[in-house]
Each structure stands twice: as C-alpha cells, then as structure tokens.
Design a protein around this motif. Structure first.
Motif, PDB file in Angstrom:
ATOM      1  N   GLU A  43       0.827  -1.211   0.000  1.00 52.35           N
ATOM      2  CA  GLU A  43       0.000   0.000   0.000  1.00 52.35           C
ATOM      3  C   GLU A  43       0.860   1.258   0.000  1.00 52.35           C
ATOM      4  O   GLU A  43       0.628   2.203  -0.766  1.00 52.35           O
ATOM      5  CB  GLU A  43      -0.929   0.006   1.215  1.00 52.35           C
ATOM      6  N   LEU A  44       1.875   1.293   0.870  1.00 49.58           N
ATOM      7  CA  LEU A  44       2.748   2.459   0.936  1.00 49.58           C
ATOM      8  C   LEU A  44       3.529   2.632  -0.359  1.00 49.58           C
ATOM      9  O   LEU A  44       3.639   3.741  -0.893  1.00 49.58           O
ATOM     10  CB  LEU A  44       3.703   2.315   2.128  1.00 49.58           C
ATOM     11  N   ALA A  45       4.110   1.530  -0.854  1.00 48.46           N
ATOM     12  CA  ALA A  45       4.902   1.616  -2.085  1.00 48.46           C
ATOM     13  C   ALA A  45       4.041   2.073  -3.257  1.00 48.46           C
ATOM     14  O   ALA A  45       4.484   2.859  -4.113  1.00 48.46           O
ATOM     15  CB  ALA A  45       5.533   0.252  -2.382  1.00 48.46           C
ATOM     16  N   ASP A  46       2.790   1.615  -3.303  1.00 50.62           N
ATOM     17  CA  ASP A  46       1.880   1.988  -4.395  1.00 50.62           C
ATOM     18  C   ASP A  46       1.587   3.486  -4.371  1.00 50.62           C
ATOM     19  O   ASP A  46       1.696   4.181  -5.394  1.00 50.62           O
ATOM     20  CB  ASP A  46       0.590   1.180  -4.252  1.00 50.62           C
ATOM     21  N   THR A 104      13.493  15.680  -6.941  1.00 48.48           N
ATOM     22  CA  THR A 104      14.850  15.742  -6.395  1.00 48.48           C
ATOM     23  C   THR A 104      14.884  14.886  -5.134  1.00 48.48           C
ATOM     24  O   THR A 104      13.824  14.576  -4.558  1.00 48.48           O
ATOM     25  CB  THR A 104      15.233  17.183  -6.054  1.00 48.48           C
ATOM     26  N   PRO A 105      16.065  14.496  -4.664  1.00 47.84           N
ATOM     27  CA  PRO A 105      16.135  13.684  -3.437  1.00 47.84           C
ATOM     28  C   PRO A 105      15.423  14.317  -2.251  1.00 47.84           C
ATOM     29  O   PRO A 105      14.757  13.623  -1.481  1.00 47.84           O
ATOM     30  CB  PRO A 105      17.636  13.547  -3.195  1.00 47.84           C
ATOM     31  N   VAL A 106      15.526  15.616  -2.120  1.00 46.40           N
ATOM     32  CA  VAL A 106      14.873  16.280  -0.989  1.00 46.40           C
ATOM     33  C   VAL A 106      13.360  16.238  -1.149  1.00 46.40           C
ATOM     34  O   VAL A 106      12.604  15.951  -0.200  1.00 46.40           O
ATOM     35  CB  VAL A 106      15.363  17.735  -0.864  1.00 46.40           C
ATOM     36  N   LYS A 107      12.893  16.520  -2.372  1.00 50.90           N
ATOM     37  CA  LYS A 107      11.457  16.471  -2.623  1.00 50.90           C
ATOM     38  C   LYS A 107      10.903  15.065  -2.402  1.00 50.90           C
ATOM     39  O   LYS A 107       9.822  14.880  -1.826  1.00 50.90           O
ATOM     40  CB  LYS A 107      11.166  16.921  -4.055  1.00 50.90           C
ATOM     41  N   VAL A 108      11.651  14.073  -2.895  1.00 48.65           N
ATOM     42  CA  VAL A 108      11.211  12.675  -2.722  1.00 48.65           C
ATOM     43  C   VAL A 108      11.147  12.316  -1.246  1.00 48.65           C
ATOM     44  O   VAL A 108      10.186  11.700  -0.777  1.00 48.65           O
ATOM     45  CB  VAL A 108      12.155  11.725  -3.490  1.00 48.65           C
ATOM     46  N   GLN A 109      12.160  12.710  -0.492  1.00 46.54           N
ATOM     47  CA  GLN A 109      12.191  12.388   0.939  1.00 46.54           C
ATOM     48  C   GLN A 109      11.012  13.025   1.665  1.00 46.54           C
ATOM     49  O   GLN A 109      10.360  12.388   2.496  1.00 46.54           O
ATOM     50  CB  GLN A 109      13.511  12.854   1.543  1.00 46.54           C
ATOM     51  N   ASN A 110      10.743  14.275   1.362  1.00 46.19           N
ATOM     52  CA  ASN A 110       9.622  14.960   2.016  1.00 46.19           C
ATOM     53  C   ASN A 110       8.292  14.329   1.635  1.00 46.19           C
ATOM     54  O   ASN A 110       7.388  14.192   2.469  1.00 46.19           O
ATOM     55  CB  ASN A 110       9.637  16.441   1.633  1.00 46.19           C
ATOM     56  N   LEU A 111       8.170  13.935   0.375  1.00 42.63           N
ATOM     57  CA  LEU A 111       6.928  13.303  -0.064  1.00 42.63           C
ATOM     58  C   LEU A 111       6.716  11.959   0.624  1.00 42.63           C
ATOM     59  O   LEU A 111       5.604  11.635   1.062  1.00 42.63           O
ATOM     60  CB  LEU A 111       6.947  13.133  -1.587  1.00 42.63           C
ATOM     61  N   VAL A 112       7.770  11.180   0.707  1.00 46.22           N
ATOM     62  CA  VAL A 112       7.674   9.874   1.377  1.00 46.22           C
ATOM     63  C   VAL A 112       7.263  10.044   2.828  1.00 46.22           C
ATOM     64  O   VAL A 112       6.365   9.353   3.332  1.00 46.22           O
ATOM     65  CB  VAL A 112       9.018   9.122   1.272  1.00 46.22           C
ATOM     66  N   LYS A 113       7.881  10.989   3.511  1.00 42.29           N
ATOM     67  CA  LYS A 113       7.562  11.216   4.921  1.00 42.29           C
ATOM     68  C   LYS A 113       6.122  11.684   5.075  1.00 42.29           C
ATOM     69  O   LYS A 113       5.412  11.256   6.002  1.00 42.29           O
ATOM     70  CB  LYS A 113       8.530  12.250   5.492  1.00 42.29           C
ATOM     71  N   SER A 114       5.689  12.550   4.143  1.00 43.98           N
ATOM     72  CA  SER A 114       4.326  13.061   4.222  1.00 43.98           C
ATOM     73  C   SER A 114       3.296  11.949   4.061  1.00 43.98           C
ATOM     74  O   SER A 114       2.309  11.880   4.808  1.00 43.98           O
ATOM     75  CB  SER A 114       4.129  14.133   3.139  1.00 43.98           C
ATOM     76  N   ILE A 115       3.508  11.082   3.077  1.00 47.57           N
ATOM     77  CA  ILE A 115       2.557   9.981   2.847  1.00 47.57           C
ATOM     78  C   ILE A 115       2.551   9.010   4.019  1.00 47.57           C
ATOM     79  O   ILE A 115       1.488   8.525   4.444  1.00 47.57           O
ATOM     80  CB  ILE A 115       2.883   9.273   1.519  1.00 47.57           C
ATOM     81  N   LYS A 166      12.470   4.375   5.345  1.00 52.47           N
ATOM     82  CA  LYS A 166      13.867   4.597   4.962  1.00 52.47           C
ATOM     83  C   LYS A 166      14.233   3.789   3.723  1.00 52.47           C
ATOM     84  O   LYS A 166      14.920   4.287   2.812  1.00 52.47           O
ATOM     85  CB  LYS A 166      14.774   4.217   6.130  1.00 52.47           C
ATOM     86  N   SER A 167      13.770   2.539   3.648  1.00 51.43           N
ATOM     87  CA  SER A 167      14.087   1.674   2.522  1.00 51.43           C
ATOM     88  C   SER A 167      13.504   2.230   1.221  1.00 51.43           C
ATOM     89  O   SER A 167      14.190   2.294   0.194  1.00 51.43           O
ATOM     90  CB  SER A 167      13.555   0.259   2.779  1.00 51.43           C
ATOM     91  N   ILE A 168      12.222   2.641   1.267  1.00 54.21           N
ATOM     92  CA  ILE A 168      11.589   3.175   0.051  1.00 54.21           C
ATOM     93  C   ILE A 168      12.262   4.471  -0.378  1.00 54.21           C
ATOM     94  O   ILE A 168      12.493   4.712  -1.572  1.00 54.21           O
ATOM     95  CB  ILE A 168      10.083   3.382   0.304  1.00 54.21           C
ATOM     96  N   ASP A 169      12.609   5.306   0.601  1.00 53.71           N
ATOM     97  CA  ASP A 169      13.278   6.568   0.287  1.00 53.71           C
ATOM     98  C   ASP A 169      14.620   6.323  -0.394  1.00 53.71           C
ATOM     99  O   ASP A 169      14.952   6.963  -1.402  1.00 53.71           O
ATOM    100  CB  ASP A 169      13.467   7.377   1.573  1.00 53.71           C
ATOM    101  N   GLU A 170      15.395   5.372   0.135  1.00 53.09           N
ATOM    102  CA  GLU A 170      16.704   5.073  -0.457  1.00 53.09           C
ATOM    103  C   GLU A 170      16.558   4.501  -1.861  1.00 53.09           C
ATOM    104  O   GLU A 170      17.333   4.826  -2.768  1.00 53.09           O
ATOM    105  CB  GLU A 170      17.464   4.092   0.437  1.00 53.09           C
ATOM    106  N   THR A 171      15.571   3.655  -2.065  1.00 56.97           N
ATOM    107  CA  THR A 171      15.364   3.068  -3.394  1.00 56.97           C
ATOM    108  C   THR A 171      14.964   4.134  -4.405  1.00 56.97           C
ATOM    109  O   THR A 171      15.457   4.160  -5.539  1.00 56.97           O
ATOM    110  CB  THR A 171      14.284   1.977  -3.326  1.00 56.97           C
ATOM    111  N   LEU A 172      14.065   5.019  -4.006  1.00 60.05           N
ATOM    112  CA  LEU A 172      13.627   6.083  -4.915  1.00 60.05           C
ATOM    113  C   LEU A 172      14.748   7.064  -5.223  1.00 60.05           C
ATOM    114  O   LEU A 172      14.837   7.596  -6.334  1.00 60.05           O
ATOM    115  CB  LEU A 172      12.429   6.822  -4.311  1.00 60.05           C
ATOM    116  N   ARG A 173      15.610   7.323  -4.264  1.00 59.38           N
ATOM    117  CA  ARG A 173      16.756   8.201  -4.522  1.00 59.38           C
ATOM    118  C   ARG A 173      17.653   7.599  -5.596  1.00 59.38           C
ATOM    119  O   ARG A 173      18.223   8.313  -6.423  1.00 59.38           O
ATOM    120  CB  ARG A 173      17.565   8.406  -3.244  1.00 59.38           C
TER     121      ARG A 173
END
Length: 716
Positions: free
Chosen positions: A636-639, A652-663, A688-695
């Motif tokens: 569900e989270l990954a989707d 960007t990595p920062v945008k992705v990180q903030n988006l992941v944390k927000s969701i 943390k795992s999803i954030d690292e993979t997306l980066r």
C-alpha cells in the motif's frame, strides 16, 4: 437469530481448532502404532526338539540365564579348595599334656606307695585317683591296663618312658599332621619306640599313650571354607543371553537346553504379554506429542491459522513412515544393501519447503526413531535397529539443512549430491564401527543404493511439490516465482491492456520487495502481489492517468461521483479477476486491501467545489478492508508513494524524501495500519528503505548541452 448465529460460529471455531486438531493427531498416532506394532508381536520360531533347525534364531532381548548361572556357581564352589588351619604349637601342648599324665601318675604312686607287689585293690584305688586327676583333660582317656603298667614300672624305666614319649610326640607333630595322615604318624611313632630299653608291656603301654596324645595339627576350617566358597560363588558373573545372540544355528540339532533358552527370551512364550504393547504405546505417544508440539509452535508463529498446514504436515509425516515400512521389506529380497535406497530425506525436504526448517529437523529425528523400530522388526534380532536409525537420521538432517534460506526448489545435482554424499559417508562409518567385512560386491552395492537414495529423495520432492501446492493452494516460493513470470496470462493482460499500470506495478514491486526484506517480511510475496495489485484497472484502463498516453482524460467529462465509483471499483474488480483465475488468497487479499479506507482526495475536493452542499468525506473513502498483513501494508505504501513521485515534474532527493515522509505520516494518522501487526519501528525502516530506493531511481543526472559545436581543424 443473532445469538444463535453467534453460537454456531463459536461451535464451528471450537470444532475446527480443537476437535479437528486432536482428531488428526489421534489418527497420526494410531497409524504410527500400527506401522510399528510388528516390533512387539510374538516372533515364535518354528522349532521342535531333536530336529534340525532350518534358520538361525537370535535372541530379541537381553536375558539372564538363571539356570546356567546357578550351574556355573556350583562349579565355582566345587572347585574352591577347603580351608585348613595349621597349629604348629599343638605339638608342645601335647607334650605338656603327656607330662601332666606322667606327673599325675608319679604323684599318685608316691602317695599310695605303689610298688610292683601292690594288691589289685591298691592299684584300683590309685588308678581311680589318676583318673580323677586327669578329669581336667577330657579329651584324653588312658585305659586302666595302661595306667597299671605305668604305675608298677620301676622308677628308672618310668622316667625313661616319659622322656621317650615326650620326644616321640614332639617329633611326630613337628610337621603338618592332617586327619588323613594321623594313623600313619601314630604308627610310625609307636614303631620308633626302642625295644632295647623298654620291655613289651611298657612298649604297648606307651603305644597307647602315643595314639592318644598324637593328634592332628592341620585341621579343617569350616568357617573359612564356607566364606571362600561363598566368595567364589559371588564372583561368578550372570550368564546373559545378549540381544542378537544366535541361540540356534541353521543346521544344528535342537537340544532341550536350546528350547529352554528360547523360552527364556520369550520366543516360545505361549502366554499373551501386554507389557511390550504398553511400551510401544508410550513410545508412540511420545512421538505424537513431539509432533503435536512442533505443529502448535508453527501455528502460533503464523498470523492466520489454517488447518491445511496440519493436513500437510500429517500427510508428509505419515506418508514417509509408510515408505519406511515398505522399504523395510526390501531386506527380504536378500539383495545386499538394498534397504539403503530408502528416501528418508523426502519428508524433511518437503516440510522445509512447505512449512519450516525447524519442523523439518524435528521430523527427521522422529522418523529416524520410527524407522529404527520398523527396521528392527525385519531384522528379527532386536526391537531397534540402531545402525539403520543412525543412517536415516543423518540422511534426514542433510535433507532438512541442505536447502539455503533463499533456495526455493531443491536442485537435482546439488541437493541430491549432498544428501547422497552424507549417506555414503555414514554407511561407511557404520561398517567400520561394526568391524564388518568389506566385499567388492556387497559393500559396493550398499554404497550405490545409498548414493541413489539422495537423488531419489530430490526427484520425489520436486515431483510432489506441485501436488501439494495445487491440492492445498499453498503459496510456496516456487509458486510465487512461477506467478512472477512475465509470460503469465494475467501479467501479459496488464502489459497489453494497461501498459502504464504494468510499469507502475513493476516499480511498486521493486520498492515493496526491498522494504519487506528490511523488516523480515516475505519480500517475494510482496513483489508478486505488487505485480497483480492493479489488475482491476484492465477493465477501464483509460480512466487511470498512467494509461492515458494520448493525453485525453475521460474524467473531465463525467461527475466526480462517477469517477469515484470507477476508481473505487478497481481493487474489487482485481480481486474478482484473481479469484476467477484461482490465484492464491494472499495475493487476492493484498489486491483488495491495498487502498484500505483511504480517501480519494482529488475527486473529493472536486466534488466539494461543484456542490453547493457539504459533501461527506465518507462518500469518497474506499470501502476497505484495511490491510491485514505486513506485506499488504508495504505494498500500500509503495503503491501510493510511487504514484505520487511519478506525478512530480522535477523530483529531487529532498522532494522525494519529504513526499515519502508526508505519505507515511498521512497513512499512519489515518489509521490505515490498525488491523495488521506492523510496528512503528518497522514502518520507519520501510520508510527509509523506500526513500533510499527512490533516490537511486531519481538521482541527479548531468544535463548535456543540446548542440555540440566542434571546431574544424584547418588543413594545411
């Protein structure tokens, strides 16, 4: 009706969880008891007294032969010599006694004034006084005629007689004189009396005295003899008929002693004995109890209990026990080592793939114990066949431990080769332990059959796995790998009808697998479930943005409520499609639950804007249910994260990180994980795992210039 329904549900739960469980356990115990009962059934051989035996008959137990032991003790007692005591001072004591005799005679002679001319009455009085004086020594009784001769002897002759008597007694008793030698010693002493100084009457008198005072000084010791014989009897070991000892050999004449020994070890016992059957019952109960304990331990570690796991465990366990029973009859073929081909590693391999490694190890140990009893029956020498038990134990352990953690199918050459090598080494070691003779044919065939056992186990395991997966709908790693094959009809359906959804699903699968492995969940299940989670979109692919390749969005022409209905339907349409294709329940559940009860915010806001009245938020929430497992939560989270990141224009990595944390925070505060056992710590690891993979996917790239002008080098 509600209380009645509630009661029926409780009764059904009770029947499934307790009656069914204990029923299967009881059936397992009964079958095991029947398979092993031959070990305690009477094995009365066909032998008759004074006839030639046609077979070797061995003792099934250790038994003490009391009759033979008693005969051996009697032989020890009879061979123990009697004990004797040598009293070397007895000669001096007898000399003193004979001196007392002569002193008494001398004293009476002086007192009564006895001479050679004394009357008979005077002599009788003197003899009476002498006897009274000698009453203190009751062991000596000198005849009256002898006393009369000594009384009337002249003083000089009397003194000579005393000296000669004392000397003769001392010399006669200076050595060992036993009762058997006493008469000879007495006669020798009497014959040595000098006739030159003693007349005949004096010699006769002294002969009587010598016979009376020369006695045995080397006498029998009854106490010591009894003690020695008792010690000799106690030192005799019990005569034991050992288990496996041949009592009657083939071609021998059956004697009464052989018949007695056969009765002693119970081979000719005509009376029914319940004790062995009770012993087998206790043994079987112990095996069944361990079986039940391991199953309950496995059941406690699984979130969703299903009775099918007990069916699988019981079927594999009992099936292997039956195979052991069948292979035990291979010994009747007289082919050397044929029983070594038994595929005992089959059960651990199947249980390791279908259930757990621990259950595979414990089952291997239990089946080895059962096999030792079953093969003990065919051996006809013992209740337990220890060498066969050791062989099966190590073969089974090899089957349980040879598979690696991520290995989903036993490889033919690798797995079979390892089990075969273990079988060969264990069989060789057992032959060496027993100091068995090696032969090129016999030993070679035994090793060949042991070698084939490893590969036979792998062949059977690979052949039976699809049957268990299909029959019990087991979601094994092998099944998951098959479902992940791009050639699967449903995956091809997604790729062809909704290519954008397909690529989205692949990205979700990569994110979900890595995140699940980080928290110890089933990464392979998460990957395969992610492949199929949006299969429902194939019904109306153009209504989902990732499939709108032509830029046309049909939602712009319909109301938000209709868009909501179309979007809401895709998890449940997908679950229906998966059910129609008989997909595993775990994958169906994740497809149906991967949106939980989240809100369809875009269309909710749009509906608010178009409506004059407030729109209830509940109308734009998915009906659910919420995710039930860790794998479902991760998918569900990954989707949602992958879809959100894909919609970003310049991630960007920062945008992705903030988006992941927000969701993550949004799903957590919305209570979407309340129905599964995922912890906050695990969610942080997933984040943390999803954030690292997306980066890694959306990393910064070098921006190359559009036009590259190259200066031409002028030619000279």
């Amino acid at each position: 009706m509600a209380p009645a329904n509630h009661f029926r549900i409780k009764m059904r739960t009770f029947l499934v969880r307790y009656v069914a469980d204990w029923g299967i356990i009881a059936i397992v115990g009964i079958i095991l008891y029947v398979l092993m009962i031959g070990s305690v059934l009477p094995k009365n051989p066909d032998v008759r007294l004074h006839e030639i035996s046609s077979v070797d008959i061995q003792s099934p137990i250790d038994a003490v032969d009391t009759q033979a032991t008693e005969l051996k003790k009697q032989e020890a007692i009879g061979s123990t010599p009697s004990a004797y005591i040598y009293n070397k001072n007895l000669g001096l004591m007898q000399v003193e006694k004979v001196g007392d005799l002569f002193d008494t005679i001398t004293a009476v002679k002086k007192q009564q004034k006895i001479t050679a001319n004394s009357s008979q009455d005077e002599l009788n009085v003197a003899i009476s006084k002498i006897n009274d004086g000698l009453s203190a020594a009751p062991d000596s009784k000198i005849p009256d005629e002898t006393l009369k001769t000594l009384l009337t002897a002249p003083d000089r002759n009397f003194q000579i007689a005393e000296d000669i008597t004392s000397t003769s007694i001392y010399e006669a008793m200076s050595g060992k004189v036993g009762w058997n030698d006493l008469e000879r010693v007495q006669n020798k002493a009497a014959a040595s009396l000098p006739s030159s100084v003693l007349n005949d009457s004096m010699r006769n008198a002294l002969t009587v005295v010598l016979r009376d005072y020369i006695t045995a000084n080397y006498t029998f010791d009854a106490t010591a003899t009894k003690r020695n014989k008792q010690e000799a009897a106690n030192s005799v070991d019990n005569v034991t008929i050992h288990q496996g000892e041949v009592i009657v050999r083939k071609g021998e004449l059956v004697t009464s002693d052989m018949i007695r020994q056969l009765k002693l070890v119970g081979l000719l016992d005509e009376h029914f004995n319940m004790i062995p059957f009770i012993g087998l019952f206790i043994f079987t109960a112990f095996i069944t109890l361990v079986f039940w304990f391991e199953y309950n331990r496995f059941k406690a570690r699984h979130e969703k209990y299903s009775l099918k796991y007990l069916y699988i465990y019981a079927l594999v366990f009992i099936g292997t026990a039956v195979i052991i029973k069948i292979c035990s009859y291979l010994r009747l073929t007289q082919v050397s080592g044929l029983s070594n081909i038994i595929p005992i590693a089959l059960a651990p391999l199947l249980i390791r793939m279908l259930l757990s490694e621990r259950m595979a190890v414990v089952s291997g140990v239990l089946l080895s114990l059962i096999g030792s009893v079953i093969f003990g029956i065919s051996a006809k020498a013992a209740i337990f066949d220890a060498p066969m038990a050791i062989y099966m134990l190590f073969s089974a352990l090899a089957g349980a431990l040879v598979l690696r953690k991520r290995q989903v199918r036993p490889k033919f050459f690798q797995t079979g080769g390892i089990v075969a090598l273990v079988n060969i080494l264990i069989h060789l070691s057992l032959l060496m332990f027993q100091n068995a003779p090696f032969s090129l044919v016999g030993t070679g065939m035994s090793l060949i059959f042991a070698f084939l056992s490893g590969f036979l186990s792998v062949i059977l395991a690979n052949g039976l796995m699809p049957l268990f997966e299909t029959g019990f709908r087991i979601l094994s790693p092998i099944r998951l790998i098959e479902l992940s094959n791009p050639s699967q009809p449903l995956l091809r359906k997604i790729l062809i009808e909704a290519p954008g959804t397909y690529h989205h699903s692949v990205m979700v699968a990569n994110l979900a697998e890595r995140a699940c492995e980080a928290i110890g969940a089933n990464g392979l299940l998460a990957r395969v479930a992610a492949y199929y989670h949006d299969i429902g979109k194939t019904k109306r692919p153009k209504f989902f943005v990732e499939n709108q390749l032509d830029g046309i969005n049909p939602h712009e022409k319909i109301s938000p409520q209709l868009s909501r209905t179309i979007i809401f339907s895709h998890p449940y349409d997908g679950a229906d499609i998966l059910r129609q294709h008989h997909m595993p329940k775990e994958i169906i559940d994740i497809a149906e639950q991967h949106h939980g009860t989240t809100i369809l915010r875009y269309f909710y806001v749009k509906a608010q804007e178009l409506s004059d009245q407030p729109v209830p938020e509940s109308e734009f929430r998915y009906p659910g249910p919420k995710v039930q497992t860790k794998e479902g939560a991760v998918v569900e989270l990954a989707d949602s994260i992958e879809a959100a990141v894909r919609s970003m224009k310049k991630p960007t990595p920062v945008k992705v990180q903030n988006l992941v944390k927000s969701i993550f925070n949004d799903r957590l505060s919305d209570g979407q994980f309340d129905d599964c056992d995922v912890t906050l710590k695990e969610l942080k690891i997933v984040e943390k795992s999803i954030d690292e993979t997306l980066r890694g996917v959306y990393h910064s790239r070098i921006e190359y210039p559009k036009d590259l002008k190259v200066k031409k080098v002028s030619e000279k």
